[in-house]
Design a protein around this motif. Structure first.
Motif, PDB file in Angstrom:
ATOM      1  N   ALA A 108     -10.629  26.467 -29.141  1.00  0.00           N
ATOM      2  CA  ALA A 108     -11.244  27.539 -28.367  1.00  0.00           C
ATOM      3  C   ALA A 108     -12.527  27.029 -27.726  1.00  0.00           C
ATOM      4  CB  ALA A 108     -11.549  28.743 -29.268  1.00  0.00           C
ATOM      5  N   GLY A 109     -12.809  27.519 -26.536  1.00  0.00           N
ATOM      6  CA  GLY A 109     -14.028  27.104 -25.853  1.00  0.00           C
ATOM      7  C   GLY A 109     -14.011  27.587 -24.418  1.00  0.00           C
TER       8      GLY A 109
ATOM      9  N   ILE B 115     -14.398  27.252 -20.217  1.00  0.00           N
ATOM     10  CA  ILE B 115     -13.906  26.295 -19.243  1.00  0.00           C
ATOM     11  C   ILE B 115     -14.885  25.116 -19.172  1.00  0.00           C
ATOM     12  CG2 ILE B 115     -13.375  25.907 -16.798  1.00  0.00           C
ATOM     13  CD1 ILE B 115     -11.355  27.678 -18.190  1.00  0.00           C
ATOM     14  N   GLY B 116     -14.345  23.902 -19.214  1.00  0.00           N
ATOM     15  CA  GLY B 116     -15.198  22.718 -19.173  1.00  0.00           C
ATOM     16  C   GLY B 116     -15.647  22.231 -20.532  1.00  0.00           C
ATOM     17  N   SER B 117     -15.166  22.895 -21.596  1.00  0.00           N
ATOM     18  CA  SER B 117     -15.588  22.508 -22.948  1.00  0.00           C
ATOM     19  C   SER B 117     -14.910  21.226 -23.426  1.00  0.00           C
ATOM     20  CB  SER B 117     -15.286  23.645 -23.939  1.00  0.00           C
ATOM     21  OG  SER B 117     -13.892  23.891 -24.003  1.00  0.00           O
ATOM     22  N   GLY B 118     -13.788  20.851 -22.784  1.00  0.00           N
ATOM     23  CA  GLY B 118     -13.095  19.629 -23.167  1.00  0.00           C
ATOM     24  C   GLY B 118     -11.765  19.853 -23.857  1.00  0.00           C
ATOM     25  N   ARG B 119     -11.315  21.121 -23.942  1.00  0.00           N
ATOM     26  CA  ARG B 119     -10.056  21.410 -24.647  1.00  0.00           C
ATOM     27  C   ARG B 119      -8.864  20.697 -24.001  1.00  0.00           C
ATOM     28  NH1 ARG B 119      -9.817  27.591 -23.709  1.00  0.00           N
ATOM     29  NH2 ARG B 119     -10.081  26.673 -21.634  1.00  0.00           N
ATOM     30  N   THR B 120      -8.716  20.891 -22.693  1.00  0.00           N
ATOM     31  CA  THR B 120      -7.587  20.283 -21.986  1.00  0.00           C
ATOM     32  C   THR B 120      -7.683  18.764 -22.021  1.00  0.00           C
ATOM     33  OG1 THR B 120      -7.218  22.191 -20.542  1.00  0.00           O
ATOM     34  CG2 THR B 120      -6.513  20.036 -19.706  1.00  0.00           C
ATOM     35  N   GLU B 121      -8.888  18.243 -21.973  1.00  0.00           N
ATOM     36  CA  GLU B 121      -9.075  16.795 -22.001  1.00  0.00           C
ATOM     37  C   GLU B 121      -8.625  16.205 -23.337  1.00  0.00           C
ATOM     38  OE1 GLU B 121     -11.182  18.416 -18.666  1.00  0.00           O
ATOM     39  OE2 GLU B 121     -11.199  18.991 -20.787  1.00  0.00           O
ATOM     40  N   VAL B 122      -8.842  16.928 -24.429  1.00  0.00           N
ATOM     41  CA  VAL B 122      -8.333  16.484 -25.730  1.00  0.00           C
ATOM     42  C   VAL B 122      -6.805  16.426 -25.688  1.00  0.00           C
ATOM     43  CG1 VAL B 122      -8.068  17.108 -28.156  1.00  0.00           C
ATOM     44  CG2 VAL B 122     -10.304  17.291 -27.071  1.00  0.00           C
ATOM     45  N   ALA B 123      -6.193  17.483 -25.151  1.00  0.00           N
ATOM     46  CA  ALA B 123      -4.730  17.536 -25.070  1.00  0.00           C
ATOM     47  C   ALA B 123      -4.181  16.367 -24.264  1.00  0.00           C
ATOM     48  CB  ALA B 123      -4.296  18.860 -24.436  1.00  0.00           C
ATOM     49  N   ARG B 124      -4.797  16.096 -23.131  1.00  0.00           N
ATOM     50  CA  ARG B 124      -4.324  15.014 -22.265  1.00  0.00           C
ATOM     51  C   ARG B 124      -4.487  13.646 -22.931  1.00  0.00           C
ATOM     52  NH1 ARG B 124      -3.326  15.688 -17.002  1.00  0.00           N
ATOM     53  NH2 ARG B 124      -4.195  13.641 -16.492  1.00  0.00           N
TER      54      ARG B 124
ATOM     55  N   LEU C   6     -10.706  25.594 -34.063  1.00  0.00           N
ATOM     56  CA  LEU C   6     -11.807  24.676 -33.780  1.00  0.00           C
ATOM     57  C   LEU C   6     -12.469  25.108 -32.479  1.00  0.00           C
ATOM     58  CD1 LEU C   6      -9.950  21.295 -34.453  1.00  0.00           C
ATOM     59  CD2 LEU C   6     -11.367  22.578 -36.061  1.00  0.00           C
ATOM     60  N   THR C   7     -13.786  25.242 -32.491  1.00  0.00           N
ATOM     61  CA  THR C   7     -14.497  25.617 -31.271  1.00  0.00           C
ATOM     62  C   THR C   7     -15.067  24.367 -30.606  1.00  0.00           C
ATOM     63  OG1 THR C   7     -16.521  26.033 -32.542  1.00  0.00           O
ATOM     64  CG2 THR C   7     -15.073  27.916 -32.101  1.00  0.00           C
TER      65      THR C   7
ATOM     66  N   LYS D 111     -17.841  35.432 -33.541  1.00  0.00           N
ATOM     67  CA  LYS D 111     -18.114  34.144 -34.197  1.00  0.00           C
ATOM     68  C   LYS D 111     -17.638  32.978 -33.343  1.00  0.00           C
ATOM     69  CE  LYS D 111     -17.922  35.632 -39.059  1.00  0.00           C
ATOM     70  NZ  LYS D 111     -17.157  35.513 -40.331  1.00  0.00           N
ATOM     71  N   VAL D 112     -16.433  33.113 -32.771  1.00  0.00           N
ATOM     72  CA  VAL D 112     -15.879  32.026 -31.966  1.00  0.00           C
ATOM     73  C   VAL D 112     -16.730  31.796 -30.725  1.00  0.00           C
ATOM     74  CG1 VAL D 112     -13.906  31.317 -30.558  1.00  0.00           C
ATOM     75  CG2 VAL D 112     -13.518  32.305 -32.818  1.00  0.00           C
TER      76      VAL D 112
END
Length: 497
Positions: free
Chosen positions: A286-287, A289-298, A469-470, A489-490
């Motif tokens: 969770a995060g 836009i721009g937090s890096g979630r998609t970048e982790v996936a890629r 994970l945030t 909290k998130v």
């Protein structure tokens, strides 16, 4: 004179599909009308007819009581109509300011391209939206969310009398959604006709005045937003009461050994990311836009370079230089942008499902067509994909059915998927199909697949994930169980530096 838009007896058919059947309703200026329905209800087809992208087989459109007919999108734009689709209509190799003013670039007295005026005009428009976009930035390098904002700014810049939004908030953060809603309220106060398509029912009650519901290409009902509720809308759209979506889920509670072990992962966009996913567990990222979630996936899928850290799969250290290497090891990704990165849109359902396993369904050097057909038919049956044939072109499917095709690809018996990464798996998908996909995700976890779930909808990531994970600015900022997690909290953890 009050502005009005009327659809009168609109019908449209495609091969094997009656997309619209005698649709009639009116939208008035100074009001926001929601157009609701499940995927495949006919909403996007109706907007394509309004925009001049498609021609109705029967019926007519009336603007302020006068019949109009558009032979192409430019004719609709000239008539004061702007339709903002889920599929972005932008030129990625051009700058933001050029995209905003394409077709009307400012000129000097000598007739030359006035770059300074173009920059200033674009900056003034961007400032109205209060977002951090550089006018000279190439559109192709913007995030999906910012590309969507550029689309919306184009419509506002045209000063159109009629603006239709097709799932405009799907890629946006809460802050960006607030900016959009402020703009929509201003347009409404100016007397514009606003048509708003969204599967997020909370937004419907927040921003709209009236609602039209479609189902399977038919008109169902019209309602005043203030006089209805979520339960009534879902029944009108789905034809049944789907109950409490999350509490009715059959979940996995028996986790196995660690399947995915990420240690101090670094890429150009993420920093020292560490986490584990056990067999049968759903871990949510969770995060904002721009937090890096998609970048982790890629990075996990071998689509982006890893510059540091280690990834272990079933205890074995792996290093994927490409998605093909990840697929061969049992790692699969349903990407955020299913149309651009998830499917080959002009290929059939059958081809898209078989694509990663063609070498596994071959007889020597020859592809086994019967085996490929069997894979596709099983996926269509398993995920209830609405299609007259496995040969149907993927671009002709609704968003929900396109997502089901991707799920069918990665969960076929030939794939042997160990880790399934889902990036915005229900973006632009109706409530009924969402409920189906939620249960599918839980069923895959029960089969022992380790699931990494990314979603901008906090209620979704909190209620589906076993562990949340945030992320903020490329870092993990917190870890919560589903029992501990709340939206407050998130969000608080997702905004930590």
């Amino acid at each position: 004179m009050a502005k009005s838009l009327e659809f009168k007896g609109i019908s449209k058919s495609y091969p094997g599909v009656r997309a619209l059947n005698d649709i009639s309703f009116t939208a008035q200026g100074g009001r926001v009308l929601a157009l609701l329905g499940e995927n495949g209800a006919g909403k996007s087809t109706l907007l394509k007819i309004l925009s001049g992208d498609q021609k109705a087989d029967e019926g007519e459109i009336l603007l302020n009581g006068e019949p109009v007919s558009f032979h192409d999108p430019q004719a609709a734009i000239n008539a004061g109509i702007s339709v903002i689709y889920q599929e972005r209509q932008l030129m990625p190799s051009m700058s933001v300011m050029e995209n905003l003013y394409v077709g009307s670039l400012p000129k000097t007295k000598l007739g030359l391209y006035d770059k300074r005026k173009l920059y200033n005009n674009a900056k003034e428009l961007i400032d109205r939206f209060n977002i951090d976009i550089d006018p000279v930035q190439l559109v192709g390098r913007l995030s999906v969310a910012y590309q969507q904002m550029v689309e919306i700014m184009k419509a506002v810049k045209r000063n159109s009398d009629i603006i239709a939004f097709d799932e405009p908030t799907a890629p946006l953060t809460d802050t960006e959604i607030k900016i959009l809603f402020d703009i929509i309220k201003k347009l409404k106060d100016e007397g514009k006709v606003i048509i708003y398509v969204s599967h997020r029912l909370a937004e419907i009650f927040q921003i709209t005045d009236s609602i039209v519901v479609l189902k399977d290409g038919h008109y169902v009902t019209s309602l005043e937003t203030a006089q209805t509720n979520e339960t009534e809308l879902i029944k009108a759209m789905v034809g049944r009461d789907i109950g409490d979506t999350y509490n009715n889920l059959s979940r996995n509670t028996d986790f196995g050994d660690v399947v995915l072990d990420v240690r101090n992962l670094k890429t150009p966009y993420v920093h020292d990311i560490s986490f584990q996913v056990r067999k049968g567990e759903i871990v949510g990222l969770a995060g904002l836009i721009g937090s890096g979630r998609t970048e982790v996936a890629r990075a996990l899928f071998g689509a982006d370079p890893v510059t540091g850290g280690e990834i272990y799969l079933d205890g074995e250290k792996v290093s994927f230089k490409s998605p093909r290497e990840a697929i061969d090891k049992g790692v699969a990704l349903c990407p955020e942008d299913r149309k651009e990165e998830g499917l080959v849109m002009q290929r059939s359902i059958k081809d898209n499902i078989a694509m990663p396993v063609v070498d596994r369904v071959s007889k020597g050097l020859l592809i086994d067509p019967d085996a490929i057909r069997a894979l596709a038919e099983k996926a269509v049956d398993k995920y209830s994909i609405k299609t007259p044939s496995i040969e149907k072109i993927s671009s002709e499917l609704s968003g929900g059915n396109q997502q089901k095709v991707i799920l069918g690809r990665w969960t076929s018996e030939k794939m042997e998927t160990k880790v399934l990464i889902l990036d915005e798996p229900t973006k632009g998908i109706d409530v009924g199909t969402k409920a189906e996909i939620y249960q599918t995700i839980c069923d895959l976890a029960k089969q022992g697949i380790a699931v990494v779930l990314i979603s901008s909808e906090l209620t979704e990531v909190i209620n589906l994930s076993d562990t949340i994970l945030t992320m903020h600015n490329g870092h993990i900022t917190g870890c919560l169980t589903r029992q501990e997690a709340t939206e407050e909290k998130v969000l608080a953890l997702a905004m930590l530096e």
